[in-house]
Structure formats: C-alpha cells, structure tokens
Design a protein around this motif. Structure first.
Motif, short mmCIF file in Angstrom:
data_model
loop_
_atom_site.label_atom_id
_atom_site.label_comp_id
_atom_site.label_asym_id
_atom_site.label_seq_id
_atom_site.Cartn_x
_atom_site.Cartn_y
_atom_site.Cartn_z
N PHE A 75 -25.70 14.41 0.07
CA PHE A 75 -24.55 15.56 0.44
C PHE A 75 -24.54 15.73 1.78
N GLY A 76 -23.21 16.23 2.16
CA GLY A 76 -22.99 16.86 3.48
C GLY A 76 -22.81 15.90 4.62
N LYS A 77 -22.33 14.77 4.46
CA LYS A 77 -22.17 13.94 5.91
C LYS A 77 -21.26 14.47 6.72
N GLY A 78 -20.03 15.17 6.27
CA GLY A 78 -19.16 15.57 7.10
C GLY A 78 -19.74 16.90 7.96
N VAL A 79 -20.51 17.52 7.18
CA VAL A 79 -21.34 18.94 7.87
C VAL A 79 -22.51 18.20 9.06
N LEU A 80 -23.17 17.09 8.52
CA LEU A 80 -24.14 16.66 9.44
C LEU A 80 -23.30 16.06 10.76
N ALA A 81 -22.15 15.50 10.60
CA ALA A 81 -21.75 14.86 11.71
C ALA A 81 -21.06 16.43 12.50
N GLU A 82 -20.76 17.47 12.11
CA GLU A 82 -20.45 18.51 12.93
C GLU A 82 -21.48 19.18 13.43
N ILE A 83 -22.83 19.38 12.91
CA ILE A 83 -23.94 19.48 13.57
C ILE A 83 -24.55 18.77 14.57
N SER A 84 -24.18 17.39 14.67
CA SER A 84 -24.72 16.64 15.75
C SER A 84 -23.57 16.88 16.84
N LYS A 85 -22.62 17.01 16.36
CA LYS A 85 -21.66 17.27 17.60
C LYS A 85 -21.74 18.48 18.32
N ARG A 86 -22.13 19.63 17.56
CA ARG A 86 -22.57 20.90 18.20
C ARG A 86 -23.69 20.84 18.91
N MET A 87 -24.68 20.41 18.64
CA MET A 87 -26.03 20.06 19.18
C MET A 87 -25.85 19.34 20.52
N VAL A 88 -25.24 18.36 20.49
CA VAL A 88 -24.94 17.63 21.54
C VAL A 88 -24.17 18.56 22.60
N LEU A 89 -23.14 19.28 22.14
CA LEU A 89 -22.40 19.99 23.23
C LEU A 89 -23.29 21.23 23.70
N GLU A 120 -27.45 6.30 6.97
CA GLU A 120 -26.11 6.39 7.20
C GLU A 120 -26.21 7.91 7.76
N ALA A 121 -27.01 8.88 7.38
CA ALA A 121 -27.01 10.09 7.90
C ALA A 121 -27.62 10.02 9.38
N LYS A 122 -28.75 9.34 9.61
CA LYS A 122 -29.41 9.02 10.55
C LYS A 122 -28.22 8.60 11.77
N CYS A 123 -27.37 7.71 11.42
CA CYS A 123 -26.56 7.15 12.38
C CYS A 123 -25.41 8.15 13.06
N LEU A 124 -25.36 9.27 12.32
CA LEU A 124 -24.66 10.36 12.95
C LEU A 124 -25.07 11.02 14.01
N PHE A 125 -26.38 11.03 14.35
CA PHE A 125 -27.14 11.64 15.34
C PHE A 125 -27.80 10.70 16.40
N PRO A 126 -27.72 11.26 17.95
CA PRO A 126 -28.30 10.64 18.85
C PRO A 126 -29.93 10.46 18.18
N ALA A 127 -30.63 9.43 18.65
CA ALA A 127 -32.00 9.30 18.29
C ALA A 127 -33.07 10.32 18.54
N ARG A 128 -32.81 10.97 19.96
CA ARG A 128 -33.68 11.99 20.38
C ARG A 128 -33.45 13.35 19.21
N ILE A 129 -32.16 13.58 18.76
CA ILE A 129 -32.25 14.67 18.03
C ILE A 129 -32.80 14.47 16.55
N TRP A 130 -32.26 13.23 16.14
CA TRP A 130 -33.15 12.83 14.77
C TRP A 130 -34.54 12.74 14.81
N GLU A 131 -35.17 12.36 15.80
CA GLU A 131 -36.53 12.31 15.78
C GLU A 131 -37.17 13.74 15.96
N ALA A 132 -36.46 14.45 17.00
CA ALA A 132 -37.20 15.65 17.22
C ALA A 132 -36.97 16.63 15.88
#
Length: 341
Positions: free
Chosen positions: A78-92, A129-141
């Motif tokens: 679930f939540g791929k759209g939300v995950l994309a938003e979280i990734s965007k905001r964490m990068v910002l 698929e979810a992992k691809c939404l995040f920069p590797a550093r955030i996903w691993e952290a």
C-alpha cells in the motif's frame, strides 16, 4: 463635552446607529481580508521549500503512512503515492535544514519507513518498486534506523485491558495514553455512558459563558455511512457505532470581531469530549469537518443542520476491541513550541 458626544446630540439616533453599523461592516471586511491574505501568504503549499512548510507536508504524509500501517486489514504494497511524497519532502528537508540529520521530522520519516520495510520483509513482499522511489541514502538509513523513545513513528498495538481503570486515573496519565482509534468492537455504545460524557463536557469554558456548542449524535448506520462518505476522510474503515458532529451556534456571538470564536469554543468542547470519552473507556477519533461548499450543503441536508450553525468537527466513537493497532503520532518536544517572553 467630547466631539463624539456633540455628534450624538446633532445626528438623529437612527442615523447614528446606521453609521455605527456601517463602520462595523467596513472594519469587519477589512479584518477578514487581512486575515485571508495572511493565511494565503503563509500556508504550506506543494511547492514550498522552506524548512517549516516542508516539515508540515512531511508530517502530513508520515501520518498518512501511519494510518495504513495501523489498519487492521494491513495490505502489502500500500501507499506508493504517499511514499513518493515522503521521499520528495525528505530530500527537500535535507536542503532546507543544514542540521537535518537531527531534525525530529526527518527522523520520524526514517522511523515510519523502517516499520514499512520491516512489516513487508516479514511478509516476504518484494519492495523493489517502493525502494526506487527513494535516494539510496534515505532508503538505507531507514533500514538501519533504531527509533529513540522521543522520536518514533509508525504504529503499535493497544489492548483494551489497558483502558479498564481509566475513570480512576489521574488526568496526566489519561492524557498521555489517549490515542485516536479508528476501528471498534461490534458492541453497542450505551446511551447512559454517552450522557455521562456530555455532562462532563458541559464544564468546558466558552466566551462569556455563552455555551454556543451543539452536538449531533448519529447512531443510524446508514446516516453515519452517508455522513462519512460526504466527509471523505474515513475511507477503508468500518462504520463506527456512533458519530458525533460538533457545531457552533453563530447566534451566540455579537460582532465580526468574534468571527473565529465559534471554532475556538467548538474546539475546546471537542477536546473535552475526547478526554471524557477516554475517561469512560470509549475509543474515539476526531475527524475533519472543514467542508467545501458542496460538502457543507449535503451535510446540512442530511443532518438537518440550520444555517446559523458552523460545523466544527466530527468524532467517531465506539468500544475498544480486544486489541487494535494505532498510530504513534509522535509529538514535538515542548521546548520546540514554547517562546518565553
């Protein structure tokens, strides 16, 4: 004799009252305009890049993911759209805050992602698929994150046995252990218990003791379902046994300067309701009632709400199931919101 007193003697009473009313309308319109402009200047937009407004959007999306994690009917993937938003905001946030690695919202983002990863790994679900939404550093952290007591996110399971002695608990203990619950047992809520809740809530302070708050208690399952369909923010959950709508009677207020008071008084009363429900061992969840014009019209027609009342909020109510997952909804530390003057 002052100039004002002299004018009152010269100008007829009806004209004087008319001038006073005109002045009130002009001042009110100016104040409303200034308030609206201030809100439009400062609310958090999708394109906002400053630290505070990025944090606002990130907090919103963390809570959206928490609700999925706390759902009894947990759904893998679930939540791929939300995950994309979280990734965007964490990068910002990395760009907006030079100290982002210690930022509580950034850490909550890691914490909620950590639970998301862990829950799916337990189920053997492929997260490529979810992992691809995040920069590797955030996903691993997030994968390596170990939550601190004060900075967590995600969900935990609450047992109804922990609520049995609520009425004998002190206020601090009661308040610290209240969580929003969105899924309830099938057991009906006794009316006598709700009546006790209302009686306690009547002690809520209101402006000049005018007591403008009104409560609509909805127990007809069809009307509860229709009201929540219009409200739009309770999708994916079973219809609660009871739905309360808190409103404010505008007739209790006396001038344009009090235009926000219906929401202040209604908000105070709603919090009293939530604490009283908790004290009497009932589960509850406050729900947004900031309606569009269409939602407002349809809700008024459904519940027969008069034009002179403002909707303030819904509260879903039911009995605690034996156990239920709930959102952690981590709060800020007090020092982060207090300004000592």
């Amino acid at each position: 004799m002052t100039m004002k007193q002299m004018m009152k003697r010269i100008i007829p009473t009806t004209a004087w009252v008319g001038l006073r009313n005109l002045k009130g309308r002009l001042c009110g319109a100016r104040a409303e305009g200034a308030q609206s402009k201030r809100f439009k200047r400062w609310y958090s937009r999708d394109e906002s890049t400053d630290k505070t407004r990025v944090e606002t959007r990130l907090a919103f999306d963390i809570h959206r993911l928490e609700k999925g994690l706390s759902h009894v009917g947990f759904r893998d993937g679930f939540g791929k759209g939300v995950l994309a938003e979280i990734s965007k905001r964490m990068v910002l946030l990395e760009k907006a805050d030079s100290n982002y690695e210690k930022n509580p919202l950034y850490l909550q983002g890691l914490a909620v992602l950590h639970e998301y990863q862990h829950r799916h790994e337990e189920d053997g679900y492929d997260l490529s698929e979810a992992k691809c939404l995040f920069p590797a550093r955030i996903w691993e952290a997030a994968h390596e994150y170990r939550p601190e007591d004060s900075i967590e996110a995600g969900s935990f399971v609450m047992n109804s046995s922990s609520k049995k002695d609520n009425l004998s608990r002190g206020f601090v203990d009661l308040a610290e252990h209240r969580y929003s619950v969105r899924e309830y047992s099938s057991e009906p809520v006794p009316q006598e218990l709700l009546d006790k809740v209302y009686e306690v809530s009547m002690k809520t302070p209101s402006v000049c003791n005018r007591q403008a708050t009104r409560v609509y208690q909805i127990t007809d399952p069809g009307k509860v379902a229709e009201a929540l369909e219009i409200q739009g923010g309770f999708k994916g959950y079973a219809v609660p046994p009871v739905l309360l709508l808190v409103t404010s009677d505008i007739r209790a207020f006396m001038n344009n300067g009090e235009r926000n008071e219906p929401f202040v008084d209604g908000g105070l009363f709603s919090m009293s309701l939530l604490y009283a429900l908790e004290a009497y061992g009932l589960a509850a969840c406050p729900l947004n009632a900031m309606f569009s014009l269409d939602q407002d019209r349809r809700t008024r027609e459904l519940l027969d709400i008069p034009d002179y009342e403002f909707p303030v909020m819904y509260i879903a109510v039911g009995n605690f199931p034996e156990s239920v997952p709930v959102c952690r909804s981590t709060r800020r530390l007090p020092e982060s919101i207090i300004t000592r003057i």
